[in-house]
Enzyme design. Structure first.
Site, mmCIF file in Angstrom:
data_model
loop_
_atom_site.group_PDB
_atom_site.id
_atom_site.type_symbol
_atom_site.label_atom_id
_atom_site.label_comp_id
_atom_site.label_asym_id
_atom_site.label_seq_id
_atom_site.Cartn_x
_atom_site.Cartn_y
_atom_site.Cartn_z
ATOM 1 N N GLY A 47 42.085 30.443 51.448
ATOM 2 C CA GLY A 47 43.691 30.067 50.928
ATOM 3 C C GLY A 47 43.858 29.244 49.673
ATOM 4 O O GLY A 47 44.866 28.612 49.464
ATOM 5 N N SER A 48 42.691 29.119 48.803
ATOM 6 C CA SER A 48 42.755 28.425 47.639
ATOM 7 C C SER A 48 44.008 29.145 46.627
ATOM 8 O O SER A 48 44.823 28.438 45.965
ATOM 9 C CB SER A 48 41.600 27.901 46.928
ATOM 10 O OG SER A 48 40.967 29.461 46.351
ATOM 11 N N ASN A 142 47.364 42.296 44.200
ATOM 12 C CA ASN A 142 46.105 41.619 44.747
ATOM 13 C C ASN A 142 45.321 41.242 43.673
ATOM 14 O O ASN A 142 45.424 41.444 42.613
ATOM 15 C CB ASN A 142 45.153 43.032 45.336
ATOM 16 C CG ASN A 142 43.978 42.561 45.755
ATOM 17 O OD1 ASN A 142 43.795 41.542 46.836
ATOM 18 N ND2 ASN A 142 43.082 43.317 45.535
ATOM 19 N N HIS A 144 41.342 40.459 42.415
ATOM 20 C CA HIS A 144 39.975 40.656 42.862
ATOM 21 C C HIS A 144 39.132 39.894 41.713
ATOM 22 O O HIS A 144 39.287 40.019 40.738
ATOM 23 C CB HIS A 144 39.848 42.234 42.750
ATOM 24 C CG HIS A 144 38.394 42.709 43.006
ATOM 25 N ND1 HIS A 144 38.226 42.837 43.975
ATOM 26 C CD2 HIS A 144 37.738 43.193 41.941
ATOM 27 C CE1 HIS A 144 36.753 43.263 44.236
ATOM 28 N NE2 HIS A 144 36.446 43.492 42.701
ATOM 29 N N ASP A 180 41.054 48.637 45.062
ATOM 30 C CA ASP A 180 40.725 47.870 43.809
ATOM 31 C C ASP A 180 41.008 48.939 42.692
ATOM 32 O O ASP A 180 40.261 48.912 41.596
ATOM 33 C CB ASP A 180 39.550 47.338 43.738
ATOM 34 C CG ASP A 180 39.315 46.173 44.745
ATOM 35 O OD1 ASP A 180 40.080 45.517 45.200
ATOM 36 O OD2 ASP A 180 38.397 46.210 45.345
#
Ligand code: GRF
Length: 232
Positions: A47-48, A142, A144, A180
């Site tokens: 969760g950084s 997202n 990646h 992705d």
């Protein structure tokens, strides 16, 4: 003497890039949306990135409210951050569901219940299905850890090191059915050093993730607000 100045200027140019990274596109953060954008964060890990989103809201770099953190893993450390910052969270454990669709539907229901406008996959380690993707078309992003379209999949950092590329980085992209593969919103380049291990490289990539994810949220929030106005 002139030559010395030139060399100095060149050195400075590289110093400007800090020797670490290059972000593109570099957007101004001054275009804050009104009213606040309602975010739903999906996380499975430590969760950084989630924490940096919270910090950028606190610093007023993005005008947003986190309506909910959804985790699929009850042991995920992101929960601790939600408690620390008093952010509502829910555990929707995929192991309690009979199918991917069933899990997706529970996630979707929660997001809709809270009128979430933008969904951010911040270390969400699950593939999601078409129904959820379509529901949040252009409002689901997202992060990646590679310069997409290179090194898709779960072990992106290892793949980059195995291929001995000298520059890798991270990408925030829209989510599409193919993993992705959605359109790219923002990227940061991170050089790989000779002495790098997976851990040292991952650390530098994550430092850049923490910068570009809030920037991407700001950018997509503006797009969402603009589209909303157009429809009125
Ligand atoms: C990040 O490296 C992200 O690129 C990947 O998962 C990791 C999540 O890290 N998708 P954290 O949980 O935000 O610390």
């Amino acid at each position: 003497m002139k030559q010395d100045n030139k060399e100095y200027a060149e050195r400075n140019l590289f110093n400007g890039l800090n020797g670490h990274s290059l972000i593109s596109p570099l957007e101004s953060q001054n275009n804050l949306v009104e009213p606040k954008i309602r975010l739903g964060i999906l996380a499975s890990g430590k969760g950084s990135n989630f924490e940096y989103i919270i910090k950028s809201i606190q610093k007023k770099q993005i005008n947003a409210v986190i309506s909910i953190l959804i985790v699929n893993n009850p042991n995920c450390l992101a929960i601790k951050k939600a408690i620390k910052y008093n952010i509502p969270y829910v555990i929707i454990n995929h192991r309690d569901c009979n199918s991917r669709l069933e899990h997706d539907k529970l996630v979707m229901k929660k997001l809709e219940e809270l009128s979430v406008e933008l969904v951010v996959m911040a270390g969400w380690m699950r593939i999601i299905g078409e129904e959820l993707i379509n529901k949040f078309n252009n409002r689901l992003i997202n992060i990646h850890p590679s310069l997409l379209p290179s090194f898709k999949g779960i072990d992106a950092i290892e793949q980059a090191m195995d291929k001995r590329v000298t520059i890798t980085g991270c990408t925030v992209h829209h989510v599409q059915k193919e993993v992705d593969s959605g359109s790219i919103i923002i990227q940061a380049a991170v050089p790989i050093k000779d002495k790098d291990s997976i851990e040292t490289l991952k650390k530098r990539i994550q430092e850049m993730e923490h910068i570009i994810l809030p920037l991407a949220i700001a950018k997509v929030a503006i797009e969402i607000r603009t589209n909303f106005k157009d429809k009125k």
